[in-house]
Design a protein around this motif. Structure first.
Motif, PDB file in Angstrom:
ATOM      1  N   ASP A 105      -1.866   6.954   5.243  1.00 43.20           N
ATOM      2  CA  ASP A 105      -2.542   5.656   5.325  1.00 43.20           C
ATOM      3  C   ASP A 105      -4.054   5.828   5.412  1.00 43.20           C
ATOM      4  OD1 ASP A 105       0.000   4.519   5.356  1.00 43.20           O
ATOM      5  OD2 ASP A 105       0.112   4.671   7.536  1.00 43.20           O
ATOM      6  N   ALA A 106      -4.506   6.716   6.271  1.00 44.03           N
ATOM      7  CA  ALA A 106      -5.942   6.950   6.436  1.00 44.03           C
ATOM      8  C   ALA A 106      -6.546   7.490   5.140  1.00 44.03           C
ATOM      9  CB  ALA A 106      -6.188   7.913   7.582  1.00 44.03           C
ATOM     10  N   TYR A 107      -5.820   8.372   4.467  1.00 48.69           N
ATOM     11  CA  TYR A 107      -6.319   8.931   3.204  1.00 48.69           C
ATOM     12  C   TYR A 107      -6.498   7.838   2.154  1.00 48.69           C
ATOM     13  CZ  TYR A 107      -6.301  11.435  -1.248  1.00 48.69           C
ATOM     14  OH  TYR A 107      -6.607  11.871  -2.505  1.00 48.69           O
ATOM     15  N   LEU A 108      -5.480   6.997   1.994  1.00 52.70           N
ATOM     16  CA  LEU A 108      -5.544   5.960   0.962  1.00 52.70           C
ATOM     17  C   LEU A 108      -6.592   4.897   1.289  1.00 52.70           C
ATOM     18  CD1 LEU A 108      -1.763   5.500   0.177  1.00 52.70           C
ATOM     19  CD2 LEU A 108      -3.485   6.572  -1.278  1.00 52.70           C
ATOM     20  N   LEU A 109      -6.755   4.557   2.549  1.00 49.13           N
ATOM     21  CA  LEU A 109      -7.703   3.511   2.922  1.00 49.13           C
ATOM     22  C   LEU A 109      -9.147   3.998   2.918  1.00 49.13           C
ATOM     23  CD1 LEU A 109      -5.738   1.778   5.797  1.00 49.13           C
ATOM     24  CD2 LEU A 109      -6.103   0.920   3.485  1.00 49.13           C
ATOM     25  N   ASN A 110      -9.380   5.264   3.224  1.00 53.31           N
ATOM     26  CA  ASN A 110     -10.748   5.770   3.354  1.00 53.31           C
ATOM     27  C   ASN A 110     -11.279   6.455   2.103  1.00 53.31           C
ATOM     28  OD1 ASN A 110     -10.904   4.860   6.009  1.00 53.31           O
ATOM     29  ND2 ASN A 110      -9.943   6.719   6.774  1.00 53.31           N
ATOM     30  N   THR A 111     -10.425   6.689   1.117  1.00 54.29           N
ATOM     31  CA  THR A 111     -10.874   7.311  -0.126  1.00 54.29           C
ATOM     32  C   THR A 111     -11.264   6.222  -1.109  1.00 54.29           C
ATOM     33  OG1 THR A 111      -9.324   9.113   0.251  1.00 54.29           O
ATOM     34  CG2 THR A 111     -10.241   8.934  -1.948  1.00 54.29           C
ATOM     35  N   ARG A 112     -12.402   6.416  -1.791  1.00 51.78           N
ATOM     36  CA  ARG A 112     -12.867   5.426  -2.764  1.00 51.78           C
ATOM     37  C   ARG A 112     -11.884   5.331  -3.928  1.00 51.78           C
ATOM     38  NH1 ARG A 112     -18.785   7.591  -4.045  1.00 51.78           N
ATOM     39  NH2 ARG A 112     -17.489   9.401  -4.449  1.00 51.78           N
ATOM     40  N   PRO A 113     -11.682   4.126  -4.467  1.00 51.32           N
ATOM     41  CA  PRO A 113     -10.738   3.966  -5.588  1.00 51.32           C
ATOM     42  C   PRO A 113     -11.082   4.851  -6.784  1.00 51.32           C
ATOM     43  CG  PRO A 113     -11.305   1.834  -4.694  1.00 51.32           C
ATOM     44  CD  PRO A 113     -12.170   2.835  -3.986  1.00 51.32           C
ATOM     45  N   ASP A 115     -12.222   7.745  -6.691  1.00 44.14           N
ATOM     46  CA  ASP A 115     -11.825   9.120  -6.387  1.00 44.14           C
ATOM     47  C   ASP A 115     -10.309   9.273  -6.356  1.00 44.14           C
ATOM     48  OD1 ASP A 115     -14.457   9.883  -6.198  1.00 44.14           O
ATOM     49  OD2 ASP A 115     -14.565   9.619  -4.029  1.00 44.14           O
ATOM     50  N   LEU A 116      -9.579   8.178  -6.129  1.00 46.23           N
ATOM     51  CA  LEU A 116      -8.115   8.254  -6.126  1.00 46.23           C
ATOM     52  C   LEU A 116      -7.569   8.470  -7.535  1.00 46.23           C
ATOM     53  CD1 LEU A 116      -7.100   5.453  -3.612  1.00 46.23           C
ATOM     54  CD2 LEU A 116      -6.874   7.912  -3.306  1.00 46.23           C
ATOM     55  N   LEU A 117      -8.166   7.819  -8.536  1.00 46.17           N
ATOM     56  CA  LEU A 117      -7.791   7.988  -9.945  1.00 46.17           C
ATOM     57  C   LEU A 117      -6.299   7.801 -10.200  1.00 46.17           C
ATOM     58  CD1 LEU A 117      -9.878  11.127 -10.929  1.00 46.17           C
ATOM     59  CD2 LEU A 117     -10.313   8.784 -11.597  1.00 46.17           C
ATOM     60  N   SER A 118      -5.667   6.856  -9.528  1.00 49.29           N
ATOM     61  CA  SER A 118      -4.229   6.739  -9.661  1.00 49.29           C
ATOM     62  C   SER A 118      -3.767   5.301  -9.473  1.00 49.29           C
ATOM     63  CB  SER A 118      -3.562   7.634  -8.626  1.00 49.29           C
ATOM     64  OG  SER A 118      -2.200   7.353  -8.526  1.00 49.29           O
ATOM     65  N   ASN A 119      -2.935   4.830 -10.393  1.00 45.53           N
ATOM     66  CA  ASN A 119      -2.340   3.503 -10.249  1.00 45.53           C
ATOM     67  C   ASN A 119      -1.378   3.470  -9.071  1.00 45.53           C
ATOM     68  OD1 ASN A 119      -3.703   2.505 -12.500  1.00 45.53           O
ATOM     69  ND2 ASN A 119      -2.078   3.139 -13.888  1.00 45.53           N
ATOM     70  N   LYS A 120      -0.612   4.543  -8.898  1.00 49.50           N
ATOM     71  CA  LYS A 120       0.348   4.627  -7.789  1.00 49.50           C
ATOM     72  C   LYS A 120      -0.379   4.550  -6.444  1.00 49.50           C
ATOM     73  CE  LYS A 120       4.359   5.984  -5.877  1.00 49.50           C
ATOM     74  NZ  LYS A 120       5.634   5.357  -5.997  1.00 49.50           N
ATOM     75  N   ALA A 121      -1.498   5.268  -6.329  1.00 43.34           N
ATOM     76  CA  ALA A 121      -2.264   5.262  -5.092  1.00 43.34           C
ATOM     77  C   ALA A 121      -2.838   3.878  -4.816  1.00 43.34           C
ATOM     78  CB  ALA A 121      -3.393   6.286  -5.153  1.00 43.34           C
ATOM     79  N   MET A 122      -3.308   3.193  -5.856  1.00 45.88           N
ATOM     80  CA  MET A 122      -3.868   1.859  -5.672  1.00 45.88           C
ATOM     81  C   MET A 122      -2.779   0.861  -5.265  1.00 45.88           C
ATOM     82  SD  MET A 122      -7.021   2.224  -5.874  1.00 45.88           S
ATOM     83  CE  MET A 122      -7.471   0.512  -5.762  1.00 45.88           C
ATOM     84  N   ASP A 123      -1.566   1.006  -5.836  1.00 44.33           N
ATOM     85  CA  ASP A 123      -0.457   0.139  -5.443  1.00 44.33           C
ATOM     86  C   ASP A 123      -0.095   0.349  -3.967  1.00 44.33           C
ATOM     87  OD1 ASP A 123      -0.361  -0.878  -7.992  1.00 44.33           O
ATOM     88  OD2 ASP A 123       1.338   0.371  -8.622  1.00 44.33           O
ATOM     89  N   LEU A 124      -0.019   1.615  -3.540  1.00 43.03           N
ATOM     90  CA  LEU A 124       0.276   1.910  -2.134  1.00 43.03           C
ATOM     91  C   LEU A 124      -0.820   1.371  -1.220  1.00 43.03           C
ATOM     92  CD1 LEU A 124       1.670   5.539  -2.322  1.00 43.03           C
ATOM     93  CD2 LEU A 124       2.881   3.509  -1.566  1.00 43.03           C
ATOM     94  N   ARG A 126      -2.745  -1.228  -1.766  1.00 41.05           N
ATOM     95  CA  ARG A 126      -2.589  -2.682  -1.670  1.00 41.05           C
ATOM     96  C   ARG A 126      -1.459  -3.053  -0.698  1.00 41.05           C
ATOM     97  NH1 ARG A 126      -2.670  -2.284  -7.311  1.00 41.05           N
ATOM     98  NH2 ARG A 126      -4.793  -2.362  -8.047  1.00 41.05           N
ATOM     99  N   GLU A 127      -0.349  -2.305  -0.761  1.00 38.87           N
ATOM    100  CA  GLU A 127       0.772  -2.545   0.163  1.00 38.87           C
ATOM    101  C   GLU A 127       0.341  -2.355   1.610  1.00 38.87           C
ATOM    102  OE1 GLU A 127       4.914  -1.081  -0.205  1.00 38.87           O
ATOM    103  OE2 GLU A 127       4.256  -0.451  -2.206  1.00 38.87           O
ATOM    104  N   ILE A 128      -0.414  -1.298   1.867  1.00 38.62           N
ATOM    105  CA  ILE A 128      -0.863  -0.985   3.224  1.00 38.62           C
ATOM    106  C   ILE A 128      -1.810  -2.062   3.733  1.00 38.62           C
ATOM    107  CG2 ILE A 128      -2.258   0.637   4.571  1.00 38.62           C
ATOM    108  CD1 ILE A 128      -0.982   2.868   2.819  1.00 38.62           C
ATOM    109  N   VAL A 129      -2.749  -2.482   2.884  1.00 37.61           N
ATOM    110  CA  VAL A 129      -3.695  -3.523   3.288  1.00 37.61           C
ATOM    111  C   VAL A 129      -2.955  -4.837   3.559  1.00 37.61           C
ATOM    112  CG1 VAL A 129      -5.596  -4.962   2.460  1.00 37.61           C
ATOM    113  CG2 VAL A 129      -5.689  -2.496   2.156  1.00 37.61           C
TER     114      VAL A 129
END
Length: 165
Positions: A105-113, A115-124, A126-129
């Motif tokens: 959770d901390a990784y996905l929320l604190n990493t810039r979009p 830098d994530l470079l991933s649709n899966k990461a962005m979907d997760l 959004r779910e977390i937020v």
């Protein structure tokens, strides 16, 4: 006299098509600003991508083209906010980044979009937020979904009741 062009006239049908018609049924496409392999968009790769280069022989210096693929594995990672395991393709580097950040959770929320470079990461993400904002109602701690709070309250009540017996 003017020269005649041997080229055929422009295809007006193709020029009149909209971008969505040209893309066809490709669905939601996120532009990450640079070329990213399709497999990287479906997992947590932490910036790792396919690299290209040469194998060079020791004797003759002959070069053979080759690729280096990311060290990726299918893992189930636990999300504290979602309170469930999430199955995702992840690289060894991304696992180290997740540990360093203090969890998925901390990784996905604190990493810039970007830098994530991933649709899966962005979907997760959004779910977390959504789970965080849903749990931020009156009487709820921010970042803790109500279901988890209810479990903690039930556990505390069971401990209090068990201590009196």
């Amino acid at each position: 006299s003017p020269r005649r062009s041997s080229r055929r006239p422009r295809d007006t049908v193709r020029d009149a098509m909209s971008v969505s018609q040209i893309r066809g049924g490709m669905g939601n496409i996120t532009n990450f600003g640079r070329i990213v392999a399709k497999r990287v968009k479906d997992g947590l790769y932490a910036g790792r991508n396919v690299k290209y280069g040469n194998n060079v022989s020791e004797d003759g210096g002959n070069k053979t083209r080759r690729t280096w693929k990311p060290n990726s594995h299918r893992k189930r990672l636990y999300s504290e906010v979602l309170d469930r395991l999430v199955s995702v393709n992840v690289t060894a580097h991304a696992l180290r980044c997740i540990d360093k950040a203090g969890g998925l959770d901390a990784y996905l929320l604190n990493t810039r979009p970007k830098d994530l470079l991933s649709n899966k990461a962005m979907d997760l993400r959004r779910e977390i937020v959504a789970a965080i904002t849903q749990g931020a109602g009156p009487g709820h701690a921010v970042g803790v979904p109500p279901r988890r709070e209810q479990r903690a309250a039930a556990f505390a009540a069971a401990e209090a009741g068990g201590g009196q017996a």
